[in-house]
Structure formats: C-alpha cells, structure tokens
Design an enzyme around this catalytic site. Structure first.
Site, PDB file in Angstrom:
ATOM      1  N   THR A  91       0.980  -1.159  -0.176  1.00  0.00           N
ATOM      2  CA  THR A  91      -0.165  -0.068   0.114  1.00  0.00           C
ATOM      3  C   THR A  91       0.906   1.257   0.049  1.00  0.00           C
ATOM      4  O   THR A  91       0.368   2.290  -0.600  1.00  0.00           O
ATOM      5  CB  THR A  91      -1.016  -0.098   1.090  1.00  0.00           C
ATOM      6  OG1 THR A  91      -0.121   0.164   2.319  1.00  0.00           O
ATOM      7  CG2 THR A  91      -1.804  -1.124   1.115  1.00  0.00           C
ATOM      8  N   ASN A  92       1.892   1.248   0.450  1.00  0.00           N
ATOM      9  CA  ASN A  92       2.932   2.494   0.442  1.00  0.00           C
ATOM     10  C   ASN A  92       3.319   2.489  -0.747  1.00  0.00           C
ATOM     11  O   ASN A  92       3.751   3.586  -1.642  1.00  0.00           O
ATOM     12  CB  ASN A  92       4.119   2.256   1.533  1.00  0.00           C
ATOM     13  CG  ASN A  92       3.736   2.485   2.866  1.00  0.00           C
ATOM     14  OD1 ASN A  92       3.353   4.036   3.084  1.00  0.00           O
ATOM     15  ND2 ASN A  92       3.361   1.750   3.868  1.00  0.00           N
ATOM     16  N   MET A 140      10.912  -6.571   4.706  1.00  0.00           N
ATOM     17  CA  MET A 140      11.154  -7.072   5.858  1.00  0.00           C
ATOM     18  C   MET A 140      12.080  -7.939   6.012  1.00  0.00           C
ATOM     19  O   MET A 140      12.449  -8.616   6.842  1.00  0.00           O
ATOM     20  CB  MET A 140       9.823  -7.826   6.068  1.00  0.00           C
ATOM     21  CG  MET A 140       8.400  -7.163   6.121  1.00  0.00           C
ATOM     22  SD  MET A 140       8.547  -5.505   7.185  1.00  0.00           S
ATOM     23  CE  MET A 140       7.365  -6.048   8.294  1.00  0.00           C
ATOM     24  N   ILE A 177      16.360  -7.296   6.788  1.00  0.00           N
ATOM     25  CA  ILE A 177      17.534  -6.252   7.000  1.00  0.00           C
ATOM     26  C   ILE A 177      18.661  -6.247   6.218  1.00  0.00           C
ATOM     27  O   ILE A 177      18.968  -7.379   5.724  1.00  0.00           O
ATOM     28  CB  ILE A 177      18.108  -6.756   8.428  1.00  0.00           C
ATOM     29  CG1 ILE A 177      17.192  -6.742   9.645  1.00  0.00           C
ATOM     30  CG2 ILE A 177      19.015  -5.717   9.042  1.00  0.00           C
ATOM     31  CD1 ILE A 177      17.131  -6.925  10.959  1.00  0.00           C
ATOM     32  N   HIS A 231       8.534   3.259   8.884  1.00  0.00           N
ATOM     33  CA  HIS A 231       8.310   2.513   9.918  1.00  0.00           C
ATOM     34  C   HIS A 231       7.230   3.003  10.734  1.00  0.00           C
ATOM     35  O   HIS A 231       6.876   4.060  10.794  1.00  0.00           O
ATOM     36  CB  HIS A 231       9.496   2.489  10.750  1.00  0.00           C
ATOM     37  CG  HIS A 231       9.301   1.699  11.892  1.00  0.00           C
ATOM     38  ND1 HIS A 231       9.855   0.373  11.931  1.00  0.00           N
ATOM     39  CD2 HIS A 231       9.145   1.918  13.471  1.00  0.00           C
ATOM     40  CE1 HIS A 231       9.549  -0.274  13.004  1.00  0.00           C
ATOM     41  NE2 HIS A 231       9.249   0.658  13.927  1.00  0.00           N
ATOM     42  N   ASN A 236      13.223   4.637   4.583  1.00  0.00           N
ATOM     43  CA  ASN A 236      12.413   3.781   5.200  1.00  0.00           C
ATOM     44  C   ASN A 236      11.252   4.384   5.860  1.00  0.00           C
ATOM     45  O   ASN A 236      11.403   5.253   6.250  1.00  0.00           O
ATOM     46  CB  ASN A 236      13.309   2.525   6.165  1.00  0.00           C
ATOM     47  CG  ASN A 236      12.238   1.341   6.553  1.00  0.00           C
ATOM     48  OD1 ASN A 236      11.372   0.994   5.880  1.00  0.00           O
ATOM     49  ND2 ASN A 236      12.393   1.549   7.855  1.00  0.00           N
TER      50      ASN A 236
HETATM   51  C1  GAR Z   1       3.504  -0.623   6.604  1.00  0.00           C
HETATM   52  O1  GAR Z   1       3.109  -0.422   7.887  1.00  0.00           O
HETATM   53  C2  GAR Z   1       5.091  -0.103   6.931  1.00  0.00           C
HETATM   54  O2  GAR Z   1       5.281   0.783   7.889  1.00  0.00           O
HETATM   55  C3  GAR Z   1       5.767  -1.614   7.625  1.00  0.00           C
HETATM   56  O3  GAR Z   1       5.115  -2.530   7.110  1.00  0.00           O
HETATM   57  C4  GAR Z   1       4.006  -2.077   6.478  1.00  0.00           C
HETATM   58  C5  GAR Z   1       3.853  -2.436   4.981  1.00  0.00           C
HETATM   59  O4  GAR Z   1       2.536  -2.202   4.254  1.00  0.00           O
HETATM   60  N1  GAR Z   1       7.228  -1.746   7.613  1.00  0.00           N
HETATM   61  C6  GAR Z   1       8.012  -2.094   8.543  1.00  0.00           C
HETATM   62  O5  GAR Z   1       7.495  -2.317   9.755  1.00  0.00           O
HETATM   63  C7  GAR Z   1       9.487  -2.020   8.526  1.00  0.00           C
HETATM   64  N2  GAR Z   1      10.154  -2.193   9.577  1.00  0.00           N
HETATM   65  P1  GAR Z   1       2.388  -1.898   2.868  1.00  0.00           P
HETATM   66  O6  GAR Z   1       3.147  -3.308   2.080  1.00  0.00           O
HETATM   67  O7  GAR Z   1       1.044  -2.112   2.458  1.00  0.00           O
HETATM   68  O8  GAR Z   1       3.293  -0.846   2.350  1.00  0.00           O
END
Ligand code: GAR
Length: 208
Positions: free
Chosen positions: A17-18, A94, A96, A113, A111
């Site tokens: 979604t990001n 996800m 590192i 977070h 990134n």
């Molecule tokens: C988001 O909430 C992002 O902030 C988080 O994973 C989700 C991904 O959602 N990222 C982390 O936790 C990184 N450590 P998305 O795939 O729908 O963008």
C-alpha cells in the site's frame, strides 16, 4: 533535474500500500520522480502486481537462490545499480539490509516505519505500542543506516491510540498517515531540501 529524471527503486515484501501511495503521488503530480524498478524478496507479494498494473518493472529475487545474505544483497544492489537509481525506498521490506548494501547506497536509502522512532523499532510495533500503554503513536520516514530503524528522521506523523484499539485498528490509523508522509519525504529529497548534520535532518528551501 526535470520531472521524472529522478529514479527510485522500491523494495517490498508484501501488500504494497505504501508503494501504491507513491505511485499515486507520481500520477497526481505531487511527486516528481519515476519508479525504475520494484524489487521483492517474495514472489507472492501483492505489491508486485500493483507495480505491473502500472507498467512498472517488478522483479523477485529469491533469497534461497543465493549462497548467503551477502550474495543476495549484492544481487539486489546490482539490480539497482544497473538502473542507475537515485534513491532506494523500503516500503514494507521485511529483511535487514547488510552493511555492504548500506555502504554502497550511503545516504540514498530511506524507510517507513509504523511507530514514532526511536520508540518501538523492530517488528510487531503496533502491538508493542498498545502493550506499553502509549497514548500516541504514528509513523516515521528515516534514512537507513547500519542501526536497525535508527537512521536520521526525515518526517513523522502522530496518531492517537484509543483504549479500544487492537494492533490491526492502530495499524490502519497509522497507515493512513504513512501514505501521506512517505511520498512527501521522497519529494523533499527530489527537491534536495534535506540537510543532515550529526543525525539531525533540517529542511531548506528548494534549490532544484
Ligand atoms: C507498513 O506499515 C510499513 O510501515 C511497515 O510494514 C507495512 C507495509 O505495508 N514496515 C515495517 O514495519 C518495516 N520495519 P505495505 O506493504 O502495505 O506498504
């Protein structure tokens, strides 16, 4: 730099979604950049389909096909170098990143977070925020350095934590803000508006 000359590589592992918010911001003219490639470590990541729908190249690299983490990171770096990207954006990536990768793209990796860093780095952070009893949480866009979730902070947004929240409802409230601040932070970088001193990011007028 003219609109679209700034090339982004986006690293994903899941839903995307990001990534979608970044693609939408480009389409709306709020973000003057081009996504050169979307790279995933998971072939089933729905993010890949979102990219392909917009005719953006989407590539999976399977960690199991590489001798070790370092080799995998090298392959990842090569995909980005081949496309001469200006910025690497982690969007729900996800894994590192190893120190070699981070050194290669020093100052060019960001990134998002889902907590107000430095509170709650790592995983399952919405649940951790609820369990801790914080009254506000939010999200952070930051530069990536060798310390996990520890790089200089670019933008943050705050949301309230309600007594009725579970991790999912809090995650949803935070996600709305993620989609606003991530494209905004990238546009600040496109406009060369960030100045980093020690670990503090300050904003300057656009010089591009
Ligand atoms: C988001 O909430 C992002 O902030 C988080 O994973 C989700 C991904 O959602 N990222 C982390 O936790 C990184 N450590 P998305 O795939 O729908 O963008």
């Amino acid at each position: 730099m003219t609109s679209g000359d700034f090339k982004i590589g986006i690293l994903v592992s899941g839903r995307g979604t990001n990534l979608q918010a970044i693609m939408d911001a480009i389409e709306n003219g709020e973000l003057n950049a081009r996504i050169a490639v979307v790279l995933s470590n998971k072939k089933e990541a729905p993010a890949l389909e979102r990219a392909r729908k917009k005719n953006i190249e989407a590539v999976t690299l399977n960690p199991k096909s590489y001798a070790d983490k370092k080799e995998f990171d090298l392959a990842l770096a090569k995909e980005l170098e081949d496309r001469q990207i200006d910025l690497v954006c982690l969007a729900g990536y996800m894994r590192i990143l190893g120190p070699e990768f981070i050194q290669k793209f020093k100052g060019k990796i960001i990134n998002i977070h889902p907590s107000l860093l430095p509170a709650f780095p790592g995983l399952d952070v919405q649940q951790k925020a609820i369990d801790y009893g914080v009254k506000f949480s939010g999200c952070t866009v930051h530069f990536v350095n060798e310390e996990v979730d520890g790089g200089p902070i670019i933008l943050q947004a705050v949301v309230p934590v309600h007594e009725s929240d579970d991790a999912e409802s809090l995650a949803q409230r935070i996600l709305i803000q993620e989609h606003l601040i991530y494209p905004r932070a990238i546009q600040m970088i496109v406009e060369n508006r960030l100045h980093i001193e020690n670990r503090k990011v300050s904003y300057k007028e656009s010089v591009s």
